[in-house]
Scaffold this motif. Structure first.
Motif, PDB file in Angstrom:
ATOM      1  N   LYS A   1       0.835  -1.213   0.000  1.00 55.75           N
ATOM      2  CA  LYS A   1       0.000   0.000   0.000  1.00 55.75           C
ATOM      3  C   LYS A   1       0.865   1.256   0.000  1.00 55.75           C
ATOM      4  O   LYS A   1       0.531   2.249  -0.648  1.00 55.75           O
ATOM      5  CB  LYS A   1      -0.933  -0.023   1.216  1.00 55.75           C
TER       6      LYS A   1
ATOM      7  N   CYS B   1      -2.974  -3.464  -5.856  1.00 53.61           N
ATOM      8  CA  CYS B   1      -2.833  -2.031  -5.581  1.00 53.61           C
ATOM      9  C   CYS B   1      -2.624  -1.245  -6.870  1.00 53.61           C
ATOM     10  O   CYS B   1      -3.263  -0.216  -7.098  1.00 53.61           O
ATOM     11  CB  CYS B   1      -1.658  -1.786  -4.641  1.00 53.61           C
TER      12      CYS B   1
ATOM     13  N   ASP C   1       2.114   1.755  -3.414  1.00 52.36           N
ATOM     14  CA  ASP C   1       1.009   2.292  -4.205  1.00 52.36           C
ATOM     15  C   ASP C   1       0.891   3.804  -4.012  1.00 52.36           C
ATOM     16  O   ASP C   1       0.712   4.550  -4.973  1.00 52.36           O
ATOM     17  CB  ASP C   1      -0.286   1.588  -3.775  1.00 52.36           C
ATOM     18  N   GLU C   2       1.026   4.255  -2.788  1.00 50.81           N
ATOM     19  CA  GLU C   2       0.941   5.689  -2.503  1.00 50.81           C
ATOM     20  C   GLU C   2       2.103   6.448  -3.144  1.00 50.81           C
ATOM     21  O   GLU C   2       1.934   7.535  -3.679  1.00 50.81           O
ATOM     22  CB  GLU C   2       0.914   5.920  -0.995  1.00 50.81           C
TER      23      GLU C   2
END
Length: 194
Positions: A93, A145, A96-97
């Motif tokens: 995650k 993601c 992904d950010e």
């Protein structure tokens, strides 16, 4: 006329040969970027050993400049594995950010008509570089993601986890057979983008 693809990534784009201790690479004919050329693409290899997702303005500007100079029809981006390596415990995650800001910057600066293809790296396997099962799990989560991110940004997506890419003994770098499988899978995706 041959279409041009700029391939921006890490050691698996560079073509790193894990049997080499000094950063050697597979011959061009073995690397997936070389195999794309064999099926009619002009591939600009912008792979670099150890590269992680660009976060600094100058890193993003360098990619934008490379796109302006190469003038490709497609920009293929495959990153995230080194981000997981560099920070133990870093989650998919978080990658992904980090990744969200990168294509967003490219979309704002890129020439009209450029197709951006976000590629999820093949999931890692247990090996000399990958002793931690948590690392394997997070690498498997990258595809989901990135797929959601690609939908949000309106860019193309490819999940290499479905291509049967064989990894070498280290659990992260492509074997020669892995480069063949990767090139075959990507060729199918690119055929749909033409």
């Amino acid at each position: 006329m041959r279409q041009k693809i700029l391939c921006y990534g890490d050691s698996n784009t560079y073509g790193y040969d894990p049997r080499s201790y000094l950063g050697g690479r597979y011959p061009k004919a073995v690397r997936w970027t070389g195999k794309l050329e064999a099926v009619g693409w002009e591939a600009v290899n912008q792979g670099e050993n150890g590269r992680s997702i660009p976060r600094l303005d100058w890193e993003m500007e360098a990619v934008v400049q490379a796109v302006r100079e190469a003038k490709p029809e497609v920009l293929a981006v495959m990153l995230g594995s080194n981000d997981l390596f560099q920070r133990p415990g870093l989650a998919a995650k978080t990658c992904d950010e980090r990744m969200e800001r990168f294509p967003s910057a490219l979309l704002a600066e890129a020439p009209a008509g450029l197709k951006i293809l976000l590629i999820a790296p093949p999931p890692m396997e247990s090996g000399t570089w990958v002793p931690d099962p948590a690392l394997i799990l997070e690498s498997r989560r990258l595809a989901g993601c990135y797929e959601n991110l690609a939908k949000r940004l309106g860019v193309f997506f490819a999940d290499t986890g479905k291509w049967g890419v064989e990894l070498a003994f280290d659990g992260v770098h492509f074997s020669e057979a892995g480069h063949r499988a990767f090139a075959a899978g990507l060729s199918e995706v690119l055929r749909a983008l033409r």
